[in-house]
Design a protein around this motif. Structure first.
Motif, PDB file in Angstrom:
ATOM      1  N   THR A   1      10.524  79.365  -4.559  1.00 55.76           N
ATOM      2  CA  THR A   1       9.584  79.609  -3.392  1.00 55.76           C
ATOM      3  C   THR A   1       9.896  78.742  -2.161  1.00 55.76           C
ATOM      4  O   THR A   1      10.634  77.885  -2.184  1.00 55.76           O
ATOM      5  N   ALA A   2       9.310  79.437  -1.178  1.00 54.66           N
ATOM      6  CA  ALA A   2       9.420  78.877   0.071  1.00 54.66           C
ATOM      7  C   ALA A   2       8.271  77.988   0.565  1.00 54.66           C
ATOM      8  O   ALA A   2       8.027  77.357   1.614  1.00 54.66           O
ATOM      9  N   ASN A   3       7.054  78.159  -0.400  1.00 55.80           N
ATOM     10  CA  ASN A   3       5.754  77.195  -0.327  1.00 55.80           C
ATOM     11  C   ASN A   3       6.348  75.738  -0.529  1.00 55.80           C
ATOM     12  O   ASN A   3       7.274  75.357  -0.876  1.00 55.80           O
ATOM     13  N   PRO A   4       5.501  74.993   0.137  1.00 54.23           N
ATOM     14  CA  PRO A   4       5.680  73.455   0.282  1.00 54.23           C
ATOM     15  C   PRO A   4       5.795  73.124  -1.534  1.00 54.23           C
ATOM     16  O   PRO A   4       4.793  73.226  -2.090  1.00 54.23           O
ATOM     17  N   ILE A   5       6.870  72.367  -1.761  1.00 55.37           N
ATOM     18  CA  ILE A   5       7.142  72.142  -3.121  1.00 55.37           C
ATOM     19  C   ILE A   5       5.855  71.316  -3.820  1.00 55.37           C
ATOM     20  O   ILE A   5       5.432  71.459  -4.922  1.00 55.37           O
ATOM     21  N   ASP A   6       5.387  70.254  -2.930  1.00 56.20           N
ATOM     22  CA  ASP A   6       4.267  69.358  -3.600  1.00 56.20           C
ATOM     23  C   ASP A   6       2.932  70.229  -3.792  1.00 56.20           C
ATOM     24  O   ASP A   6       2.303  69.898  -4.581  1.00 56.20           O
ATOM     25  N   ASP A   7       2.658  71.301  -2.784  1.00 57.08           N
ATOM     26  CA  ASP A   7       1.528  72.168  -3.325  1.00 57.08           C
ATOM     27  C   ASP A   7       1.786  73.161  -4.619  1.00 57.08           C
ATOM     28  O   ASP A   7       1.049  73.031  -5.467  1.00 57.08           O
ATOM     29  N   VAL A   8       3.163  73.575  -4.842  1.00 58.40           N
ATOM     30  CA  VAL A   8       3.377  74.093  -5.980  1.00 58.40           C
ATOM     31  C   VAL A   8       3.295  73.490  -7.086  1.00 58.40           C
ATOM     32  O   VAL A   8       2.784  73.636  -8.230  1.00 58.40           O
ATOM     33  N   ARG A   9       3.867  72.172  -6.831  1.00 63.01           N
ATOM     34  CA  ARG A   9       3.702  70.975  -7.926  1.00 63.01           C
ATOM     35  C   ARG A   9       2.169  70.844  -8.446  1.00 63.01           C
ATOM     36  O   ARG A   9       1.993  70.934  -9.546  1.00 63.01           O
ATOM     37  N   GLN A  10       1.130  70.706  -7.619  1.00 63.39           N
ATOM     38  CA  GLN A  10      -0.107  70.513  -7.923  1.00 63.39           C
ATOM     39  C   GLN A  10      -0.728  71.660  -8.613  1.00 63.39           C
ATOM     40  O   GLN A  10      -1.327  71.544  -9.676  1.00 63.39           O
ATOM     41  N   LEU A  11      -0.259  72.924  -8.346  1.00 63.33           N
ATOM     42  CA  LEU A  11      -0.696  74.135  -8.759  1.00 63.33           C
ATOM     43  C   LEU A  11      -0.273  74.128 -10.470  1.00 63.33           C
ATOM     44  O   LEU A  11      -0.921  74.692 -11.267  1.00 63.33           O
ATOM     45  N   VAL A  12       0.877  73.695 -10.764  1.00 62.09           N
ATOM     46  CA  VAL A  12       1.727  74.086 -11.832  1.00 62.09           C
ATOM     47  C   VAL A  12       0.999  72.811 -12.981  1.00 62.09           C
ATOM     48  O   VAL A  12       0.506  73.244 -13.967  1.00 62.09           O
ATOM     49  N   GLU A  13       0.540  71.624 -12.243  1.00 59.29           N
ATOM     50  CA  GLU A  13       0.022  70.557 -12.971  1.00 59.29           C
ATOM     51  C   GLU A  13      -1.172  71.141 -13.469  1.00 59.29           C
ATOM     52  O   GLU A  13      -1.821  70.794 -14.509  1.00 59.29           O
ATOM     53  N   LYS A  14      -2.080  71.771 -12.366  1.00 61.22           N
ATOM     54  CA  LYS A  14      -3.696  72.162 -12.693  1.00 61.22           C
ATOM     55  C   LYS A  14      -3.682  73.183 -13.783  1.00 61.22           C
ATOM     56  O   LYS A  14      -4.328  73.161 -14.542  1.00 61.22           O
ATOM     57  N   GLY A  15      -2.597  74.276 -13.633  1.00 58.87           N
ATOM     58  CA  GLY A  15      -2.716  75.642 -14.436  1.00 58.87           C
ATOM     59  C   GLY A  15      -2.147  75.089 -15.556  1.00 58.87           C
ATOM     60  O   GLY A  15      -2.561  75.584 -16.836  1.00 58.87           O
TER      61      GLY A  15
END
Length: 913
Positions: free
Chosen positions: A201-215
């Motif tokens: 993804t080109a999305n900010p990695i920290d944002d994606v990390r938080q999505l993964v951790e939450k999901g």
């Protein structure tokens, strides 16, 4: 150009044990893959196919998205696509979407994987779908071959299990018990320790990390599945020959070497090197030697099933009739070449040259397919440590003679499994599920001993240094005036165009040539002769220019409606030389009588096999023949090819090359001076380019009438394609077709496949023929007749068109999806070259068609769509054509419409435009 750097990726393990790889990439699309160690190897013995059924069941509703296929609808509404597959050791779930939709779709994806409802009523329907899939593949020779493979390996190894499943197996369990088995399988295997995830993804990695951790952070930890399997093959299943009788006309021999997991050695990559040499097609190669004896026409090395700790290394030979009787000689030649391969280990330069070729391929890779790559890397997380992952795609620079020798030692004559696939072979048994006939017998031990001792053969030798491998690949200076194609030569019979690449900063380019020639198009015998002639030319060029191919200079010579085309692509370094050599060869090579006979036989085999394709494939192939007026059907071409003599072929070829229209496009990393010199050289090499371009007419269907056309098919399934042809090729009609097809696609699939379970193959498509727009709606079914299928298709279609206002709520999403498709920048230099080339073919000299369409969609009001749909529903606007295959159903009278089954009569009835 899309770039990937796995050294920049973030690797993490959640507290519950889920391993995750987050890799930054360019572009606006995100790619997500979840790998689960829960393939069919883990199926219980009494319910084989359970893993496959669970894969389907996860799409049937979850806690927060309870309706079947709600996850599909959600992803599609956000401009993405979602799918899954079940393989031997792993199942995989994956989707792609615009980056801005990731925050919405990733939680839904997690919900689907974590909390499936396993609704009993939905499961009953999905079992019907899997059964339809099973029956759909029963006449697929690859699936039949795969089942025979399973029955000739160790029955105690899980590979022997039936991986697909069917209604008979699932219904024998009982609804409640089956649901319990699915829930138990899900609980055991769909846990964090048994799952891995990869996101590009080109999305900010920290944002994606938080999505993964939450999901996914609250997924139960569980335990990783153990894989303590016995040997894949018993001793008596090695050193054997397996005869298989196919449905299609085919003659192949597949030599399999059972190996340990050598493909997982990412440092030395021994199998890559062995495939490189065994698959060589140049002079002196194994293939060149066998072709010279008229035993084989093609060779592929390195394919075969593989898993975490096993690999089948296949060498597949496409046999001639004569080759079928010389299989023992082919085996001797193979082992003689293996001796040469062993000798090559004393000369490391070939290994290093292969590494250099890989370096260039990776350094200047154009648009890797990121979704399959995400699936691949999700699975790699099970096999490799985080610090190893970045090195998996790095070139194989680790020459290690000892490792290569040890790997080559596994290529034992006494371990081979040789499958021969051809009609009429002696067989004595029938496989389960697919009813394919085969036999398995051991080779004579003395024969295998002699094969193992085969010595190098005169005429076979290892490849010399590659003359097309350049030392420097530099970028040329950009000239703004050439950012779009400019006409360098414009005269009667010849148009040469050139454009520079100003977008991709790549030392690559494309050169296209199109020959329009009446000598190859004005009759069926001429078209039949063209097919054989092109096949002969490709055969002649294969060995001569194979070195160019592996050095990143590719070419393709192929036929089209008005004649034939040549396309070269790859590094601009020496591409002009290759293109002029090929251009000269086309006009001067005269194939031999032997080449003619071999390629004529292959063309007949290919055409006959086309008649055995699946019904929907047959129908779409016939649709192209009926609408594209200069396209011929395989059933007609068979007669033309059969009757063609060697002298006929040469006569037609001479006539075709004596007078033609030539158009060229050169696009890429060249200077205007180089392009001008190249164009002048082509002008000198083409004195017979004196004709005018030939028409690419389409058949215009009458408005307000339905034409009906039957396509014979030996398949038991019935199939129907309803094709709606737009009234014109205007931009307005084009966008209306695109919009309506997008609106109706998901509901059509959901209504006719998921809800009504008409069949496994259900779908829609935007279908332009020679840029004339149209839409298709199709179903293939083992349970419903063509009459029933057409009734369901038309009822759905015209009801939805009359109620099109219902879709107004989705219009903005559909508009954005279409705009994204049209406005997306070219993903690679080759894609841009192809777009420019198509624009030239349609005389779009502003090269802005997609932008025009996007602007129209941007300004399109829903009232306009509604009015257009109303006219379509009232049969006032489009031409209609129904194509059908009867299948096993009685040949009853088809519903109202003008029945025209004869191709010539159809084209006489429909005027060209």
């Amino acid at each position: 150009m899309t770039t990937l750097n796995f050294f920049d990726a973030t690797y993490l393990t959640l507290p519950n044990g889920l391993k995750v790889m987050l890799c930054p990439t360019e572009g606006t699309t995100s790619f997500v893959s979840m790998s689960v160690k829960a393939g069919h190897f883990y199926d219980p013995e009494n319910c084989q196919g359970l893993a496959h059924l669970l894969e389907h069941a996860l799409f049937l509703g979850s806690q927060h998205l309870p309706k079947p296929n709600s996850i599909n609808d959600l992803v599609e509404r956000h401009g993405g696509a979602i799918n899954a597959w079940t393989a031997a050791e792993y199942a995989n779930y994956h989707f792609q979407c615009p980056g801005e939709a990731l925050s919405t779709l990733l939680p839904a994806f997690a919900d689907m994987l974590r909390r499936p409802l396993l609704n009993k009523q939905a499961l009953v329907k999905e079992i019907q779908s899997i059964d339809a899939e099973f029956h759909f593949k029963r006449k697929d020779d690859l699936r039949r071959l795969y089942q025979i493979h399973k029955e000739t390996c160790n029955p105690a190894h899980p590979f022997a299990k039936f991986s697909v499943g069917n209604a008979q197996i699932f219904n024998a369990i009982g609804d409640e018990a089956l649901r319990g088995m699915l829930a138990g399988f899900h609980q055991q295997y769909y846990c964090a320790a048994n799952m891995t995830m990869c996101i590009f993804t080109a999305n900010p990695i920290d944002d994606v990390r938080q999505l993964v951790e939450k999901g996914f952070g609250s997924v139960e930890q569980g335990q990783q599945a153990t894989a303590d399997w016995p040997a894949m093959y018993l001793d008596e299943q090695k050193g054997v020959q397996i005869n298989i009788v196919p449905l299609q006309s085919a003659r192949r021999m597949i030599v399999t070497f059972p190996l340990p997991g050598l493909h997982n050695d990412y440092r030395v990559k021994p199998l890559n090197y062995f495939s490189h040499l065994l698959g060589d097609e140049g002079e002196g190669s194994l293939l060149a030697f066998l072709k010279a004896h008229n035993w084989v026409t093609n060779l592929i090395a390195g394919s075969g099933i593989e898993g975490d700790d096993y690999k089948d290394f296949n060498i597949s030979f496409q046999l001639t009739r004569e080759g079928l009787n010389h299989r023992e000689h082919i085996l001797y030649a193979l082992f003689a070449y293996l001796k040469l391969l062993e000798q090559s280990l004393e000369e490391p330069w070939r290994y290093h040259e292969k590494s250099r070729l890989n370096d260039l391929a990776f350094q200047f890779e154009e648009t890797p397919k990121l979704l399959p790559l995400a699936c691949e890397y999700a699975q790699h997380l099970f096999l490799y440590d985080f610090d190893e992952i970045p090195f998996l795609r790095v070139s194989d620079n680790g020459f290690d003679k000892a490792v290569l020798q040890a790997s080559l030692a596994h290529f034992s004559a006494h371990a081979i499994r040789v499958k021969t696939i051809a009609p009429g072979l002696p067989v004595d048994r029938q496989c389960k599920h697919y009813d394919a006939h085969y036999s398995i017998t051991p080779f004579d031990t003395e024969f295998l001993d002699s094969v193992a001792q085969a010595e190098p053969i005169e005429g076979m030798f290892l490849p010399p240094p590659n003359p097309y491998l350049g030392s420097e690949y530099e970028l040329t200076m950009q000239v703004p005036a050439y950012s779009k194609p400019q006409n360098l030569i414009a005269k009667a019979g010849l148009n040469c165009w050139f454009a520079q690449d100003h977008d991709f900063a790549s030392p690559k380019g494309d050169i296209y040539f199109s020959f329009d020639t009446r000598g190859f198009t004005d009759s069926l015998p001429a078209v039949g002769a063209k097919r054989i002639w092109l096949a002969c030319l490709n055969d002649e060029l294969q060995a001569k220019y194979y070195r160019a191919e592996i050095a990143g200079l590719h070419y393709r010579l192929y036929g089209h409606q008005a004649g034939f085309s040549l396309h070269t692509r790859g590094f601009t370094n020496q591409q002009m030389l290759l293109a002029t050599q090929l251009f000269e060869a086309i006009q001067t090579i005269r194939p031999s009588q032997e080449q003619f006979e071999m390629r004529k036989a292959m063309q007949l085999q290919n055409l006959q096999n086309a008649l055995l394709n699946k019904p929907t494939n047959r129908l779409f192939s016939r649709l192209s023949v009926l609408i594209q007026r200069n396209t011929q059907a395989p059933v007609d071409l068979i007669k033309a090819v059969e009757q063609c003599t060697y002298e006929d072929m040469l006569t037609y070829a001479d006539a075709a090359l004596a007078e033609f229209y030539l158009e060229t496009l050169m696009h890429g990393n060249w200077s205007p001076q180089e392009a001008t010199a190249f164009a002048r050289q082509i002008e000198q090499q083409a004195p017979n380019a004196v004709s005018s371009p030939l028409s690419r007419q389409v058949s215009l269907l009458p408005t307000g009438k339905t034409l009906v056309h039957q396509v014979p098919s030996e398949h038991e399934d019935a199939a129907v394609v309803l094709y709606l042809q737009a009234p014109s090729n205007s931009d307005h009609d084009t966008i209306m077709c695109m919009v309506l097809e997008q609106m109706l696609s998901a509901p059509f699939f959901n209504a006719l496949r998921t809800q009504k379970q008409l069949g496994y193959v259900v779908g829609t498509g935007y279908v332009p023929h020679n840029q004339h727009p149209g839409m298709s709606f199709y179903v293939q079914s083992p349970t419903h007749s063509p009459e029933q299928l057409l009734d369901e298709i038309t009822r759905f279609l015209f009801e939805q068109l009359k109620d099109i206002d219902f879709y107004q709520v989705y219009w903005n999403n559909i508009r954005q999806n279409l705009l994204k498709q049209l406005e997306d920048k070219d993903l690679s230099l080759s894609m841009k070259s192809q777009r420019l080339w198509i624009s030239l073919g349609t005389e779009d000299y502003h090269f802005d068609r997609n932008l025009r369409l996007a602007a129209m969609i941007e300004n399109l009001e829903f009232d306009q769509i509604s009015a257009y749909a109303d006219k379509l529903a009232n049969r006032e606007l489009f031409g209609e054509l129904v194509l059908f295959a009867q299948g096993k159903f009685d040949d009853a009278t088809f519903p109202s419409g003008l029945r025209v089954d004869d191709i010539t009569a159809f084209k006489e009835l429909t005027p060209g435009h």
